[in-house]
Each structure stands twice: as structure tokens, then as C-alpha cells.
Design an enzyme around this catalytic site. Structure first.
Site, PDB file in Angstrom:
ATOM      1  N   HIS A  65     -43.703  78.578 -29.073  1.00  0.00           N
ATOM      2  CA  HIS A  65     -44.985  77.983 -28.713  1.00  0.00           C
ATOM      3  C   HIS A  65     -44.835  76.483 -28.472  1.00  0.00           C
ATOM      4  CE1 HIS A  65     -47.619  81.477 -30.129  1.00  0.00           C
ATOM      5  NE2 HIS A  65     -46.381  81.832 -30.442  1.00  0.00           N
ATOM      6  N   ASP A  75     -53.419  76.297 -29.050  1.00  0.00           N
ATOM      7  CA  ASP A  75     -52.751  77.593 -29.024  1.00  0.00           C
ATOM      8  C   ASP A  75     -53.745  78.712 -29.318  1.00  0.00           C
ATOM      9  OD1 ASP A  75     -50.883  79.825 -29.911  1.00  0.00           O
ATOM     10  OD2 ASP A  75     -49.428  78.217 -29.574  1.00  0.00           O
TER      11      ASP A  75
END
Length: 475
Positions: free
Chosen positions: A16, A123
Site C-alpha cells: 500500500h 487507503d
């Protein structure tokens, strides 16, 4: 005078953080007068410091976090250093950052003459940020996966369609009837999910909150995933921006990884070893930092060993270059396999982080055995290296399905996730390397879609999409 400020907040995992960092650098290049702040926990921020040049307009800000407060080992702030049984607790611990995130955004707004950030991009694993950021009318979710994988992942977790049938395959809500998923492709925890378990509660909450965002970014290319983007837009009802491929770049001969991690073996040694082998003769193997098991690694080692043993040491012989995360099960790869590879000169095993981009770019690399994480998939496609999919969790099964069935860019190990026989590994290595899946024409096609996309000008380019995204979402 208020300055334009964009806040980026990735989940605490290399898969990520890497695309978020690439996005930060892209915004910095296209909008040098903007200030970009990338938030994360202290140890992750420390690792990122070496990735930015002096006087960068990208700022790194750490939010207080103590893993031991959540029953986790001390100083564990990233999934790469975490045993799998602790992963869910780690996921859940992310929401403890909410108070610190709120204070940061409030302080930033006050210091900027009461002007809130232009954009807050968070995110999807931090769906809870939407509740905070939307008070300022400035929240965008970022899926670091592809569109197809994201759409399937959302649908399966939100609806749990496999729990409603005993059949070996099932259809995901929001997808065509012809789109079938196999039960044996699901991760163990997803197979057991019933909506009341901890995994379901975590993912359903974060996904549902992410869907309240103003828009979503997806790390993909419109031409490559047109159908996946159509499904994601239809199923979420959001504006979905394809801003990709967000591929990392490294300075030549760098010893540091894509997010500041040092390679587990000297890069110069790895490159010298690759130089000593013929073009297309090396099988590169690398999985994510969690989910691997001793049984799976043994099957992999035996399958590769059989394939290596049945070849001569001449031009047609296969070589093995592998990466095992230093925190994975120490009994994963048999010691005798590593010793045999080292002794014969036909294999190396890298403990820790590997310089994946450099390995994939080398002409000796002919195939990539991968868990099919999205970053690895994009990097493999952009370097023209066919994949042998060994998906283990998350959206990896959907990525592998697309690689094999839609793009015809490799094969998938049957039984992935639940165990793969060594014969299956041997078969797929031969399939990809001997049949040469991935012709020169296909290589050029994917290079145009991925590798060349960033270089184009105009609205369809990566930079063009970014400019349109910031222009529309900041209104």
C-alpha cells in the site's frame, strides 16, 4: 496566504505504501507549488525518509502508534514483519490512529489560515477516515489494487455469496452470470466468513465507509481494465479515476528498496549472477510478506528442483532466483534446497527484500512465480515477464484469474491458497518458459498500455488523468 495541500494516508503495508509514495511523487512533479504530506506510523516514516530528495515538497508526518497496545509484538508497524495469526489484530489497530488523524487535519487547517486540505486521499483499509475528512468535504479513497480485483473483493466481502451455496463455484453480486469464482480459490478466513466473524466485520466496515467517499482512485490503466473499471463504477456508484500505473522508480545501482528497505543481498551480486545466465533462463520467485506456509514453500522447492534436475546445464536449463522474507516461517524453504541451489550455481535465495524491478528488467529473467499482488502484476507486465500465479489471499485470486484468462499472460497453480502440489509447479514453469506465453507482439501491447502510458501526453496519459482528477475533485 493559504497554500494548496494534499494529504495522503496509506495503510501500514509495503503493498500500500509503495503506490501511495509513487502518487505523492507524481503530484509533486506535476504540481511543484503544492505541499504533499504523507502520513503513517513512526517506523514506516523512518524507512521512507531515504526515498525523498532534499527540499522536496513531499512532507512525511508520523502519527503516534504503539503496537504492544493491541497485543502485538513491540515495534511491529508493518505487515511485512508480522506472523499471519496477528494480521487481523494489526488491521484493526489502524483505527486507533483516528484521534491523531483528526488532530493533524485540524491543526493543518488552522495553520493554513483555516483552509482545509485540497484533498485527503486515504487507503480503503482506512475507510474510517471518510467520517472525519468529509466534514471538510474533501475525501477520496485510494484502492492500491486493480479495478477488477477491487470490484470482486468488495462484492465478495460485502455480500459473502459463497456462504449461500454449497456449489464449488459461485457468482459475485454485481457481476455477469458468466463470471464465476471458485470456492477453492478463496483464502481460509474468507471461506469461513459468515458476517459475524472478526474478518467480516473489519472488511465490511472499512469497505462500506470507503463507499461514502466523494470519489475513488484506482491504480490501473483505462485501456487495460476497461471492463473492471466499468464494473467498479457501476457497483460503487462513485467517480472512479484510473491513475496508473503507479510504478516505483529507483536510481541506478541503488541498494535501497522501493520504500527505503535495504536489499537482503547486495544488488551488484544479484545482477552479476543474472548476467552469468542466458536470456530468459531464470525463474524468479517472490511472494508477499505474509501468508506463506511451510507446506506451500516445500511444494514450490520440490517442483522447482524437479524442473531444474530434468534440464541440462546448457542454454535450455532453468535457473532459480528466489526471495524469502526474513520474517517468514524459517522452515518454509527446505535448507537442503537452498544448499543445492547455492552449490550448483543455478540458484540464489534472497532473505529479506529483493530488488524486484531490477530482477524483472534483466534479460535473463524468463518467468515470475508470484502471489499476484497488484504491484507485482503491474511490474511484471511492464517488464514483459510472464507470470505463474500462486495467489494466497486478498484480491490476488482475481488478479491471477485476469492474468491467465483475460490477458493470457501466464498460468495459475491449481489449488492456490489451499495447497499446491509440486507437480503443478513443475508443469507451470514448463508451460510458461517452453511455450513462451507472451509473444513479442503481446509484450509491445502491454508495454504500450503500462510502460509507455506515463510517457504519453494529453488527457489519456497518467499525468493528464492526474490533472483532471485534482481539478474536478478539488472543486
Amino acid at each position: 496566504m493559504a497554500k494548496e495541500h494534499i494529504v495522503l494516508f496509506p495503510f501500514m503495508s509495503q503493498g500500500h505504501i509503495i503506490p501511495f509514495l509513487s502518487l505523492a511523487k507524481l503530484i509533486s512533479e506535476r504540481h511543484p507549488t503544492y505541499t504533499i504530506t504523507l502520513l503513517n506510523t513512526p517506523l514506516n516514516i523512518l524507512n521512507l525518509q531515504s526515498t525523498l530528495p532534499p527540499n522536496s515538497n513531499i512532507h512525511l508526518k508520523s502519527l503516534p502508534y504503539r503496537s504492544s497496545d493491541f497485543g502485538l509484538p513491540p515495534d511491529r508497524e508493518n505487515t511485512d514483519s508480522l506472523p499471519f495469526p496477528l494480521v487481523l489484530s494489526f488491521y484493526q489497530s489502524g483505527e486507533s490512529l483516528a484521534t491523531h488523524f483528526t488532530h493533524f487535519v485540524s491543526d493543518l487547517t488552522r495553520q493554513n489560515h483555516d483552509t482545509p486540505p485540497l484533498l485527503i486521499v486515504a487507503d480503503v483499509f482506512f475507510g474510517w477516515t471518510a467520517e472525519i475528512a468529509k466534514r471538510l468535504n474533501t475525501h477520496v479513497s485510494f484502492s492500491t489494487c486493480g479495478a477488477y480485483g477491487t470490484a470482486a473483493y468488495f462484492s465478495v466481502w460485502l455480500h459473502l455469496p459463497h456462504a449461500e451455496t454449497d456449489l464449488p463455484d459461485f457468482t459475485a453480486p454485481g457481476f455477469p452470470e458468466t463470471f464465476k469464482l471458485q470456492r477453492n480459490q478463496l483464502s481460509t478466513y474468507l471461506k469461513k466468513a459468515d458476517g459475524s466473524d472478526r474478518w467480516s466485520k473489519f472488511f465490511q466496515r472499512q469497505i462500506s465507509l470507503s463507499l461514502t467517499s466523494d470519489a475513488m482512485i484506482c491504480n490501473t490503466v483505462e485501456e487495460m481494465e476497461a471492463e473492471g473499471l466499468r464494473l467498479l463504477r457501476k457497483n460503487t456508484g462513485l467517480r472512479v479515476w484510473s491513475i496508473g500505473p503507479l510504478l516505483p522508480s529507483l536510481p541506478p545501482n541503488s541498494s535501497l528498496g522501493r520504500s527505503g528497505r535495504k536489499s537482503g543481498m547486495e544488488v551488484s551480486y544479484i545482477m552479476k549472477w543474472l548476467d552469468s545466465h542466458p536470456p530468459g533462463s531464470v525463474v524468479y520467485v517472490s511472494f508477499g510478506s505474509i501468508h506463506d506456509t511451510a507446506a506451500q514453500m516445500t511444494s514450490l522447492a520440490v517442483g522447482l528442483a524437479v524442473e531444474l534436475a530434468t534440464r541440462s546445464c546448457g542454454h535450455s536449463g532453468r535457473r532459480f532466483g528466489g526471495n524469502r522474507n526474513r520474517n517468514s516461517n524459517p522452515n518454509g524453504v527446505p535448507d537442503e534446497f537452498e544448499a543445492r541451489m547455492r552449490g550448483s550455481g543455478r540458484g540464489i535465495l534472497i532473505h529479506g527484500w529483493a530488488p524486484q524491478l531490477e530482477i524483472l528488467e534483466h534479460e535473463s529473467t524468463g518467468a515470475f512465480v508470484s502471489h499476484c499482488g497488484w504491484n507485482s502484476t503491474l511490474e511484471s507486465l511492464s517488464r514483459g515477464v510472464c507470470m505463474i500465479g500462486w495467489p494466497l489471499a486478498a484480491e490476488q485470486f482475481y488478479n491471477s484469474k485476469m492474468v491467465e484468462e483475460d490477458w493470457e499472460w501466464g498460468g495459475t497453480c491449481e489449488g492456490s491458497g489451499g495447497g499446491v502440489r509440486s507437480e503443478e509447479v513443475e508443469r507451470l514453469v514448463r508451460l510458461v518458459t517452453e511455450d513462451e506465453k507472451g509473444s513479442d507482439e503481446e509484450n509491445e501491447q502491454y508495454d504500450e498500455m503500462i510502460g509507455g502510458y506515463e510517457e504519453k501526453g494529453g488527457e489519456g496519459s497518467l499525468s493528464g488523468q492526474l490533472i483532471k482528477f485534482i481539478g474536478m475533485e478539488s472543486q
